[in-house]
Design an enzyme around this catalytic site. Sequence first.
Site, PDB file in Angstrom:
ATOM      1  CD  GLU A 132      -9.121 -20.427 -12.152  1.00  0.00           C
ATOM      2  OE1 GLU A 132      -9.039 -20.596 -10.934  1.00  0.00           O
ATOM      3  OE2 GLU A 132      -9.920 -19.627 -12.673  1.00  0.00           O
ATOM      4  CG  ASP A 167      -1.658   1.273   1.449  1.00  0.00           C
ATOM      5  OD1 ASP A 167      -1.886   1.991   0.459  1.00  0.00           O
ATOM      6  OD2 ASP A 167      -2.042   1.553   2.609  1.00  0.00           O
ATOM      7  CG  ASN A 179      -3.424   4.944  -1.730  1.00  0.00           C
ATOM      8  OD1 ASN A 179      -3.396   3.971  -0.973  1.00  0.00           O
ATOM      9  ND2 ASN A 179      -4.348   5.104  -2.648  1.00  0.00           N
ATOM     10  CG  ASP A 195      -6.098   2.766   0.134  1.00  0.00           C
ATOM     11  OD1 ASP A 195      -5.116   1.997   0.300  1.00  0.00           O
ATOM     12  OD2 ASP A 195      -6.705   2.844  -0.950  1.00  0.00           O
ATOM     13  CG  ASP A 241     -11.225 -16.113 -13.003  1.00  0.00           C
ATOM     14  OD1 ASP A 241     -10.542 -16.621 -12.096  1.00  0.00           O
ATOM     15  OD2 ASP A 241     -12.467 -15.946 -12.930  1.00  0.00           O
ATOM     16  CG  ASP A 275      -1.149   1.363  -4.054  1.00  0.00           C
ATOM     17  OD1 ASP A 275       0.057   1.146  -4.312  1.00  0.00           O
ATOM     18  OD2 ASP A 275      -1.536   1.973  -3.043  1.00  0.00           O
TER      19      ASP A 275
END
Length: 542
Positions: free
Chosen positions: A270, A22, A24, A26, A201, A30
């Site tokens: 997958e 992380d 930023n 929060d 996926d 990211d």
Amino acid sequence: MAQKQWYKGAVIYQVYPRSFQDTNGDGIGDIKGIINRIDYIKSLGVDAIWVSPFFKSPMKDFGYDISDYRDIDPLFGNLADFDELIAQAHQRDIKIIIDQVLSHTSDQHQWFLDSRENNHNDKADWYVWADAKPDGTQPNNWLSIFGGPAWQWEPRRGQYYLHNFLTEQPDLNFHNPDVRQAVLDNVEFWLEKGVDGFRLDAINFCYHDAQLRDNPAKPPEKRQGRGFSEDNPYAFQYHYYNNTQPENLSFMQDIRALLNKYPGTVALGEISSEDSLATMAEYTSGGDKLHMGYSFELLTNDYSAEYIRNTVSTLETRMTEGWPCWAFSNHDVERVASRWSQTAGEINPAQCKMLTALLASLRGSVCMYQGEELGLGEASVAFEDLQDPYGITFWPNFKGRDGCRTPMPWDAKDTQQAGFSTVKPWLPVDENHKQVAVSQQQHNKESILNGYREFMAWRKSQTVLLEGSIRFIDTAEPVLAFYRELGGETMLCIFNLSADNVEYLLTESQLSQHHELSHHTGQVNGTTLTLPSFGCFYATLN
């Protein structure tokens, strides 16, 4: 001489962005976090990064419910950040593979918002809609992987829609050619951005049986989970009709034809079907479908040499044209260090090193999940901290996927968040993970992390491991052994899957003119090879 295709034998490092870094403040990882740690990833000796979904999403299934395929969710950054990630990775000779979730969208996608309004708009047939039975019940007996019927009533249309996963993930209708083309256009958007490939996926879920036939019941003794809890009613059926339909093969050809326009790009599918190994072989056959396939077959609880040997051998027999990709861990299953632990979940560094060597010695490419290089075990997450709807539904028998998704531990000096964030993260950092943070292992020559780096560096110099064929040796438990062969070179690979010392009797041909390699822990005395706890042995045979 034909140029080697980069993906063959590649090590693909899976980053789950929410839990990587992380930047930023929060509490959620990211894209900039991946950029900030790109040199760490480079130090692992991997060839590519698979980035799990970062697209715009209501996050009901943490990004696998996409509301806009061509934009990045503000939680993760923006398109400029992604462009920078590609540039930074490519400068370091690292490929970028991104998830594409093609079989379904979010129920907040504009396509679905339009489709649900009535049965005569231009998106009316873009999803799988069906009338209720005369008694008002669902159109058939299909079940959702996340529990309960795979059909949800929509009062605006007075019909049910299909969802193989969450109710917030309606399935697209690939029998409609407009849907098929729109999906391919979304894929091409990212090819134009410069991505090197896609992890597709649940790719065998794109098509459903147009007749909506009921799935037959599965006897209790055959209800084995592959990526889902075995007490899930989903295991009570043979899923012959809600996925893996014959029409899907031509869609695989469409994907390959599109990727062929962008040389060097690849598709990794997958696959989870009633016979995943057969489907992997089918979906990678002919040189005109997927480049690689992987399944949940080695993401199970079975850790025996016999099971691993039989699984890989079966695929080798069936996949005569395609290329396999193997994984022991990912974001959907319990971490392998805990799942295959021989001491009640306790993490054994020697076993972690051996499992890395074993996985990277099988024929095929390799997917390694973030933290696997640290020997991270499954995190303990209290019920009140759970985020995964799957785990919340099936608690306490099945605790869901949060235990393998907790934040990456970077710095043990940060006693709160282990260097992941400056605030409370979306999932708690496991206390045990802080003890094996990157900062704790970085300068320890004997650490799991540095063992990983050393092995991957050595593997790159062994062409036979990257490209060679595989031939298993019939061995008794707990020994797994095989030959890797290429162009007259033969490498013998032997692994002790147990915590006890074991002896293995070498044959005359194995002993004659063999040259032991440096990356092993076995000792040869006469005709006997002694392997220590979770030891491995490599030798070239002349």
